[in-house]
Write a protein that holds these residues in place. Structure first.
Motif, mmCIF file in Angstrom:
data_model
loop_
_atom_site.group_PDB
_atom_site.id
_atom_site.type_symbol
_atom_site.label_atom_id
_atom_site.label_comp_id
_atom_site.label_asym_id
_atom_site.label_seq_id
_atom_site.Cartn_x
_atom_site.Cartn_y
_atom_site.Cartn_z
ATOM 1 N N ASP A 41 17.096 -74.185 87.132
ATOM 2 C CA ASP A 41 18.344 -73.641 86.846
ATOM 3 C C ASP A 41 18.020 -72.060 86.547
ATOM 4 O OD1 ASP A 41 16.774 -73.702 84.613
ATOM 5 O OD2 ASP A 41 18.177 -74.736 83.100
ATOM 6 N N SER B 201 20.961 -69.612 86.869
ATOM 7 C CA SER B 201 21.625 -69.362 85.827
ATOM 8 C C SER B 201 21.344 -68.329 84.640
ATOM 9 C CB SER B 201 22.015 -70.705 84.931
ATOM 10 O OG SER B 201 22.750 -71.510 85.765
ATOM 11 N N TYR B 202 19.964 -67.982 84.699
ATOM 12 C CA TYR B 202 19.308 -67.139 83.741
ATOM 13 C C TYR B 202 19.045 -65.692 84.540
ATOM 14 C CZ TYR B 202 18.920 -71.131 80.789
ATOM 15 O OH TYR B 202 19.721 -72.297 79.808
ATOM 16 N N SER C 11 16.126 -77.580 76.707
ATOM 17 C CA SER C 11 17.084 -76.658 75.905
ATOM 18 C C SER C 11 17.764 -75.623 76.533
ATOM 19 C CB SER C 11 16.504 -76.045 74.804
ATOM 20 O OG SER C 11 15.641 -76.824 74.007
ATOM 21 N N SER C 12 19.016 -75.141 76.476
ATOM 22 C CA SER C 12 19.665 -74.233 77.184
ATOM 23 C C SER C 12 19.370 -72.694 76.507
ATOM 24 C CB SER C 12 21.050 -74.528 76.787
ATOM 25 O OG SER C 12 21.644 -74.622 75.782
ATOM 26 N N HIS D 202 22.969 -76.121 72.163
ATOM 27 C CA HIS D 202 23.612 -75.165 72.389
ATOM 28 C C HIS D 202 22.659 -73.922 72.215
ATOM 29 C CE1 HIS D 202 26.819 -77.916 71.360
ATOM 30 N NE2 HIS D 202 27.371 -77.179 72.203
ATOM 31 N N ARG E 290 12.901 -67.978 82.813
ATOM 32 C CA ARG E 290 13.040 -69.330 82.871
ATOM 33 C C ARG E 290 12.292 -70.040 83.920
ATOM 34 N NH1 ARG E 290 15.967 -72.884 79.685
ATOM 35 N NH2 ARG E 290 16.947 -74.781 80.877
#
Length: 393
Positions: free
Chosen positions: A20, A23-24, A79-80, A98, A342
């Motif tokens: 992912d 997304s970062y 964790s996001s 969150h 990330r």
């Protein structure tokens, strides 16, 4: 059964982008891998290689992987978030559903006004900036006016920089505590960070008197499980700050990686009478070299740790377990930004009674670390994670 575990976090030493990462804004990040790419044949980490590190660096055939005596794998952050608190909390058993709030354009006026009112100061800054750049730009104004410099980054942090000789460390710590009490609820940033510096205009430099004021973990961590069972949790470096003291029986702050390694070695040499977790963070990788994009210094820091490993391993008792990992990445070669990246983090385990050359694969969460620790210590299970005990013994 092992009675002592040594957990060392190489702060920011990631080993490749997570699925992912897009997304970062971190596509292509690979902290340790890219350090090897930039240094190539002039650089090696033979002792971490023996624990399996080279097995984790994809596509680099020039790195030999023979004679591995450790257990090795990669862990994903579930964790996001990609910050220090999220990473350490997750490896202790808490997965954030969150992310902590971030303020790329500065903090809301109501937050600043309340801070100024309670702290009895006026602030300057209130922007997102590099810590070294902000004191270079605003340090002189701060000294002339006495106004603390408030700034943030892409991480969930409220940072306060002051000249420790003219403003005072005790006063800085006091206003950080005030900020911690204000930044709660919807504005509950992960950390308030005291960032003292010294020197004069054009020659400012940060000191080792940094202090972090984190949120208190809102769920039970592996630290709590050990402490509540009568065991010991020795926090080295900024571990006490990250957990706001929760679940810790002894804390020693450090002045950098070398100091952290010496203290860890001393604690390993020290006799112990109960189940003990020695939990150390080596912050220079992230704070001094990752964020500042200093590839050569990061490489030298890794080499220093690699040279330290045989000394540490020699002092391990027969039943001790050593775990080496990271909390996130901070690729010093990354060009899009100078923030955390990330990434997968390495998971290297060693013990004289552990199996050798065991591939642990890709773990779905950093919480596998916590679950493994409670399993080894015979404590009740954590909420998150899967134990590796049966794979490594």
């Amino acid at each position: 059964m092992p009675e002592r575990i040594v957990l060392i976090v190489l702060d920011s030493a990631g080993v490749g982008e997570l699925p992912d990462a897009v997304s970062y804004n971190d596509v292509g990040a690979d902290t340790i891998g890219h350090i090897f790419d930039k240094t190539e044949k002039s650089f090696s980490l033979p002792n971490m290689a023996k624990l399996g590190l080279y097995k984790l660096l994809d596509g680099r055939d020039f790195l030999p992987c023979a004679d591995v005596v450790g257990c090795y794998g990669k862990m994903m952050t579930k964790s996001s978030a990609k910050d220090t608190v999220a990473g350490h909390w997750e490896m202790s058993g808490i997965i954030l559903t969150h992310p902590f709030p971030v303020y790329p354009k500065g903090f809301p006026r109501k937050v600043i006004e309340e801070f100024e009112k309670q702290a009895g100061v006026k602030i300057i800054g209130n922007c997102s900036a590099s810590g070294t750049e902000i004191i270079k730009r605003l340090g002189l104004e701060h000294q002339k006016t006495g106004c603390p410099i408030v700034y943030t980054s892409v991480d969930s942090v409220f940072q306060i920089a002051v000249h420790e000789e003219t403003f005072g460390l005790d006063r800085l710590y006091k206003i950080c505590e005030i900020a911690r009490n204000i930044l709660c609820g919807e504005n509950a940033v992960g950390r308030i960070i005291a960032r003292p510096f010294i020197g004069s205009d054009g020659n400012y430099r940060r000191t080792a008197n940094r202090r972090d004021y984190s949120l208190t973990p809102f769920e039970t961590t592996v630290l709590d499980k050990i402490k509540n069972s009568g065991g010991g949790v020795i926090a080295i470096g900024k571990i006490e700050d990250i957990f706001n003291g929760k679940g810790i029986t002894e804390a020693v702050h450090t002045e950098g990686n070398l100091d952290g390694m010496e203290i860890t070695l001393d604690k390993v040499k020290h006799p112990f009478e109960k189940q003990t977790l020695i939990f150390a963070n080596l912050v220079d990788f992230d704070m001094l070299w990752g964020h500042r994009r200093d590839v050569l210094a990061y490489a030298e820091g890794l080499k220093n740790f690699d040279n330290f490993l045989p000394v540490l391993i020699k002092e391990l008792k027969d039943d001790d377990v050593l775990i080496i990992t990271a909390d996130h990445g901070c690729d010093p070669t990354y060009e899009s930004h100078a923030d955390h990246t990330r990434e997968y983090v390495p998971l290297l385990l060693y013990g004289k009674k552990l199996k050798k050359n065991i591939d642990l694969g890709i773990r779905e969460t950093l919480s596998d670390t916590a679950q493994t620790i409670v399993d080894i210590f015979g404590l009740p299970n954590m909420k998150n994670g899967k134990s590796l005990k049966n794979l490594i013994f």
